[in-house]
Design a protein around this motif. Sequence first.
Motif, PDB file in Angstrom:
ATOM      1  N   UNK A  93       0.814  -1.217   0.000  1.00 45.92           N
ATOM      2  CA  UNK A  93       0.000   0.000   0.000  1.00 45.92           C
ATOM      3  C   UNK A  93       0.849   1.270   0.000  1.00 45.92           C
ATOM      4  N   UNK A  94       2.158   1.154  -0.227  1.00 49.95           N
ATOM      5  CA  UNK A  94       3.013   2.345  -0.280  1.00 49.95           C
ATOM      6  C   UNK A  94       2.517   3.262  -1.400  1.00 49.95           C
ATOM      7  N   UNK A  95       2.314   4.534  -1.062  1.00 51.56           N
ATOM      8  CA  UNK A  95       1.835   5.498  -2.047  1.00 51.56           C
ATOM      9  C   UNK A  95       0.327   5.462  -2.267  1.00 51.56           C
ATOM     10  N   UNK A  96      -0.374   4.641  -1.528  1.00 53.05           N
ATOM     11  CA  UNK A  96      -1.829   4.530  -1.650  1.00 53.05           C
ATOM     12  C   UNK A  96      -2.460   5.010  -0.351  1.00 53.05           C
ATOM     13  N   UNK A  97      -3.419   5.892  -0.451  1.00 55.23           N
ATOM     14  CA  UNK A  97      -4.051   6.494   0.726  1.00 55.23           C
ATOM     15  C   UNK A  97      -5.089   5.549   1.324  1.00 55.23           C
ATOM     16  N   UNK A  98      -4.612   4.647   2.169  1.00 60.29           N
ATOM     17  CA  UNK A  98      -5.498   3.707   2.854  1.00 60.29           C
ATOM     18  C   UNK A  98      -4.744   3.092   4.021  1.00 60.29           C
ATOM     19  N   UNK A  99      -5.507   2.710   5.043  1.00 57.56           N
ATOM     20  CA  UNK A  99      -4.948   2.008   6.192  1.00 57.56           C
ATOM     21  C   UNK A  99      -5.614   0.641   6.293  1.00 57.56           C
ATOM     22  N   UNK A 100      -4.963  -0.243   7.032  1.00 60.88           N
ATOM     23  CA  UNK A 100      -5.517  -1.558   7.302  1.00 60.88           C
ATOM     24  C   UNK A 100      -5.768  -1.682   8.794  1.00 60.88           C
TER      25      UNK A 100
END
Length: 137
Positions: A93-100
């Motif tokens: 998810x590097x560079x992607x605006x999201x959390x887990x």
Amino acid sequence: MSRPVRPEDVDEICAALPETELGTSWGDRPTWKVPRGDKGKGFVLYRAPGRTAVDPVTGEMYDDLVVIHTPTEVEKHALVEDASNPFFTIDHFRGYSAVLVQLSRLGEISRDEMAEVITDAWAAKAPKKLVQEHLGG
């Protein structure tokens, strides 16, 4: 402060937001989208176990992950870097605006906190006019 969040609260919070529907994305993954219909954009997704998300302690693939979109990388990093909450990210998810977050760790935050994170995710994906109507600018 509100009570600790439970796994079923995720769906309740998503369903309570305007113009949302539970559909699928990434093949068959349950995904909350806004607005309803063909133009819907996912803001909360139940992620399938995969080699890119592995418990660093056990080496097992996580089987209870929820992906929550964040408005920007700034909000993502604020959530991930706050050691008091269960949100994290992975290289995938590097560079992607999201959390887990693991469903099994949701109780570490309050329902109010989760509602705020999910509402921000919804607002980032919803049509601007709908956001203004619901959140008042």
